[in-house]
Design an enzyme around this catalytic site. Structure first.
Site, mmCIF file in Angstrom:
data_model
loop_
_atom_site.group_PDB
_atom_site.id
_atom_site.type_symbol
_atom_site.label_atom_id
_atom_site.label_comp_id
_atom_site.label_asym_id
_atom_site.label_seq_id
_atom_site.Cartn_x
_atom_site.Cartn_y
_atom_site.Cartn_z
ATOM 1 N N ASP A 46 -3.555 -23.528 48.034
ATOM 2 C CA ASP A 46 -2.785 -24.610 48.659
ATOM 3 C C ASP A 46 -2.217 -24.148 50.001
ATOM 4 O O ASP A 46 -1.602 -24.931 50.729
ATOM 5 C CB ASP A 46 -1.704 -25.152 47.715
ATOM 6 N N SER A 47 -2.477 -22.873 50.358
ATOM 7 C CA SER A 47 -2.168 -22.400 51.709
ATOM 8 C C SER A 47 -2.946 -23.209 52.742
ATOM 9 O O SER A 47 -2.656 -23.140 53.937
ATOM 10 C CB SER A 47 -2.486 -20.904 51.849
ATOM 11 N N LYS A 115 -5.514 -21.587 39.324
ATOM 12 C CA LYS A 115 -4.360 -20.696 39.496
ATOM 13 C C LYS A 115 -3.102 -21.544 39.557
ATOM 14 O O LYS A 115 -3.133 -22.656 40.099
ATOM 15 C CB LYS A 115 -4.509 -19.881 40.787
ATOM 16 N N GLU A 184 2.138 -11.351 44.203
ATOM 17 C CA GLU A 184 2.322 -11.534 45.654
ATOM 18 C C GLU A 184 3.615 -10.874 46.130
ATOM 19 O O GLU A 184 4.701 -11.123 45.563
ATOM 20 C CB GLU A 184 2.345 -13.035 46.007
#
Ligand code: KIV
Length: 282
Positions: A46-47, A115, A184
């Protein structure tokens, strides 16, 4: 052509200590390049909200956008493991919604897995999606969709107490049935501990070199995204400079008449030019 890997191959790679290579991709040509380069997996992240649509974050991204891009990536990389990223509010509000939206990635874009962000608090959603027969990758540490609660895009687990919370999240994700996990922006010591503790493959984006594989945002890795560069990024190309340079050359050549030349033009069929000139004079 290399055979498409499955989640079992990734377990095997973890066992053998072979690093898993992982990039984001949002479109058909980039997916083609990634498959040609031999990437093991691709994340339709979704980046894309920031990297493709120019939003200031990932929160505005909706399911339909993710499906369109995942579908394009699937067609560009038919032999690569493709993961669809669940956007904000596509899984948080109910288990039914989570399962339904996860299923869309498989049914409408032929993704291999999904994810989603969150540890302990999202474990029921992970369990429900896994029970529907879908491969899940968890995502903990810095979770951009909830960066408001985290006080911004900040590294997580930098104190003993918060590192323990990250480990608890990792354990919850594995226990809920996820078959892979992404860490992350956490210190390498914490990444190492989680990688050695979990049975499932552990991927890193800014979680140090000890994890089972590495992810970068493709727009960062090729030097396309301009707004900011996180500490964990290494740029392997400068696409922004190359493309802007090419566009400047084009602008200059059009303005001076240097482009197009005869070799860029279609010739009339022999003898047709005379007929044409006669015709238009009538
Ligand atoms: O959307 C994405 O690309 C991601 C990465 C930041 C891990 O979730």
């Amino acid at each position: 052509m290399a055979k498409k890997k499955s989640v079992l191959d990734f377990y095997e790679m973890k066992k053998k200590g072979e690093k898993i290579t992982f990039l984001t991709a949002y479109d058909f040509p980039t997916a083609q390049f990634a498959e040609a380069a031999g990437l093991d997996m691709l994340l339709v992240g979704d980046s894309l909200g920031m990297c493709v649509y120019g939003y200031s974050g990932t929160v505005p991204v909706v399911m339909d956008q993710m499906i369109f891009h995942a579908d394009a990536v699937r067609r560009g990389a038919p032999n690569t493991f493709v993961i669809g990223d669940m956007p904000f509010m596509s899984y948080q509000s109910s288990l039914e919604k989570a399962v339904e939206n996860a299923g869309r990635f498989l049914k409408e874009a032929e993704c291999d897995a999904i994810k989603l962000e969150g540890g302990v608090r999202i474990a029921p959603q992970i369990k429900a999606i896994v029970e529907a027969g879908i491969v899940v990758m968890g995502h903990i540490g810095l979770t951009p969709q909830s960066s408001g609660q985290l006080g911004g895009h900040k590294a997580q687990g930098r104190t003993a107490k918060t590192a323990r919370l990250v480990v608890q999240d990792a354990l919850a994700v594995q226990q809920a049935g996820a078959q892979m996990i992404l860490l992350e922006a956490i210190p390498p010591e914490v990444g190492k501990y989680i990688t050695e503790t979990l049975d499932i493959p552990v991927l890193s984006i800014g979680a140090g070199p000890h994890c089972d594989g590495q992810l970068l945002i493709v727009s960062d890795a090729i030097g396309q995204f301009q707004a900011f560069t996180p500490k964990f990024v290494k740029k392997y190309a400068n696409v922004a400079e190359t493309v802007t340079g090419a566009m400047k050359d084009y602008v200059a050549e059009v303005r001076t008449g240097e482009f197009p030349k005869a070799e860029h033009c279609y010739n009339m069929i022999a003898g047709e030019e005379e007929k044409f000139l006669k015709l238009i004079k009538k």
